[in-house]
Write an enzyme that holds these catalytic residues in place. Structure first.
Site: not given
Ligand code: FAD
Ligand code: NAI
Length: 462
Positions: A33, A39, A180, A267, A441
């Site tokens: 990473e 993450g 988003i 977009t 309920h």
């Protein structure tokens, strides 16, 4: 030179989940990473920070709009933006550190740095080369660029900049009425900005059930978001204290402008595969720039697999996670599998929107005979008690067999409620199965049962 059974590139929800599952299944596993924290997009600049800001801004909304109704009087809280950002950052670091802990617990090595693949069976990070039997690419995605718009992540931002603005803006234009745009547009509207969403299509949230789209847009409009629909954005001009967005209305090609302190470009996103060396390896790509894989997540190069946002399918964290687990099982000689017919989608606005399975539009296009069971949250006592009676549940079932084909809802806790339908669909359940299941309920979940009852002899509280 260190050697592994599996090296995973990318520690987003796809990569980190896959790594943990690989290790649990006895494979010697490392994750490369490049970010400073584990993450991926989701934890660092996506799902988690956006939900923290949605939560905080929703609390403000409740204080301003509903507290007095319940007899809670007094001054509404004011916004301390720096503290809100600090809260968001703390939520992020709590989660990313949690993954570091899980890596240690499961003996997954984190190789820090940016990876490339010089040849199958080898992963290069800086000057080090690691040998591995298998490589899983889980390199995720990045925001798509829009021609004519230069993003500076200051006042013309993608979601990443929008999660860390220097101050809350007085006005914001959001380009794109997708997930988003609507989630982050809602955040800034609640924090006091004038928010205008400019969308190319005639409906918001492309691909969603049409009835949900219309109700959702009406609700957001009632909350004060403005919409300019059927408008193709041409560009953004940066001024001293404002940005000017130019768009053309598709119906008559007329050109218009709108000014705002901050412009959020939302977009869509595209796979992030740069620097991996895929071209040189001859890895096949789709026309949309995704890594092409077969049903076992294998690319055309032996020993190289790919999952998550970098491949086809919805760009969702849980889809990436499921693929991560499936590929781990496949590498361990098991039968890993993802059911793409039952992947829920949730929009975490208020109210939430949730969807799974086929929409009415899809069923009509397929010429399938179906029935609709609908129930309004106005008939749900718990929802009314917490000012959440707006919205409805819609269950679509096969006309002959009663098998559930899809569910679409807008209302309180929709993102949690959808999962009872997901489980039902995984078991091939009929609407009657849900309708005959006792629901406690008073819970919001009774609305799910009522919608299922409406597929048969009728809902009780309608
Ligand atoms: P990513 O999470 O993008 O992770 C990929 C990782 O790979 C990154 O950390 C990157 O640094 C690393 N990497 C890439 N190349 C290399 C390399 N060569 N070497 C080393 N490391 C590399 N989805 C949801 O389901 N629910 C939500 O609520 C939600 N909210 C979102 C909100 C926002 C604002 C955004 C932007 C996205 C959101 N998403 C949400 C989408 C979700 O974040 C993605 O679908 C998910 O993160 C994809 O996971 P992934 O593992 O495929 O990739
Ligand atoms: P999106 O694909 O959901 O929406 C983009 C919107 O922009 C579309 O409605 C499109 O018609 C519009 N658009 C495109 N070009 C335009 C133009 N020139 N002018 C005006 N409008 C234009 O993409 P978004 O919202 O950026 O999200 C990216 C991905 O992130 C999504 O695939 C989504 O799955 C994921 N995500 C998921 C979340 C969740 O699950 N709650 C939250 C946030 C993101």
């Amino acid at each position: 030179m260190s050697s592994y059974d599996v090296i995973i590139i990318g520690a987003g929800p796809g990569g980190y989940v896959s790594a943990i599952r690989c290790a649990q299944l006895g494979l010697k596993t490392a994750v490369v990473e490049g970010r400073d924290a584990l993450g991926g997009t989701c934890l660092n600049v996506g799902c988690i920070p956006s939900k923290a800001l949605l939560h905080a801004s929703h609390q403000l909304h409740e204080a301003e709009h509903n507290f007095a109704k319940m007899g809670l009087k007094g001054k509404s809280p004011s916004v301390d933006w720096d503290q809100m950002l600090a809260y968001k950052d703390e939520v992020i670091s709590g989660n990313t550190k949690g993954i570091e802990f899980l890596f240690k617990k499961n003996k997954v090595d984190w190789i820090k740095g940016w990876a490339s693949i010089p040849e199958p069976g080898k992963v290069k990070v800086g000057d080090d080369v690691y040998e591995t039997k298998n490589i899983v690419i889980a390199s995720g995605s990045e925001p798509s660029a829009l021609p004519g718009i230069e993003v500076d992540e200051d006042t013309v931002v993608t979601s990443t900049g929008a999660l860390s603005l220097k101050k809350t803006p007085k006005s914001m234009v959001v380009i794109g009425a997708g997930v988003i745009g609507l989630e982050l547009g809602s955040v800034y509207k609640r924090l006091g900005a004038e928010v205008t969403v400019v969308e190319f299509l005639d409906a918001i949230t492309p691909g969603m059930d049409g009835e949900i789209q219309k109700t959702f847009q009406k609700m957001l409009t009632k909350q004060g978001l403005k919409f300019v629909m059927g408008a193709a954005v041409q560009g953004v001009t940066k001024g001293k204290n404002k940005n000017t967005v130019t768009y053309k209305l598709r119906k008559d090609d007329s050109e218009h402008t709108i000014d705002a302190e901050v412009v959020l470009v939302a977009t869509g996103r595209r796979p992030y595969v740069s620097g991996l060396g895929l071209d040189a390896l001859g890895v096949e790509m789709t026309q949309r720039g995704q890594i092409a894989t077969n049903a076992h997540y294998a690319t055309n190069i032996a020993g190289i697999y790919a999952i998550g946002d970098a491949i086809e399918g919805p760009m969702l964290a849980h889809k990436a996670e499921d693929e991560g687990m499936a590929v781990a099982e496949i590498l361990a000689g098991q039968a890993g599998h993802v059911n793409y017919d039952v992947i829920p989608g949730v929009i975490y606005t208020h109210p939430e929107v949730a969807t799974v399975g086929k929409t009415e539009e899809q069923l009509k296009a397929e010429g399938r005979a179906y029935k609709v069971g609908k129930f309004s949250f106005m008939g749900n006592g718990r929802a009314k008690a917490v000012f959440a009676g707006d919205g409805f549940v819609k269950i679509l079932a096969d006309k002959e067999t009663d098998r559930i084909l899809g569910c679409h809802l807008i209302g309180p806790a929709a993102g949690d409620l959808i999962h009872e339908v997901c489980v039902a669909m995984e078991f091939g359940a009929a609407a009657e199965d849900l309708a005959r299941t006792c629901h406690a309920h008073p819970t919001f979940s009774e609305a799910m049962r009522e919608a299922a009852l409406a597929c048969g002899d009728g809902a009780i509280h309608a």
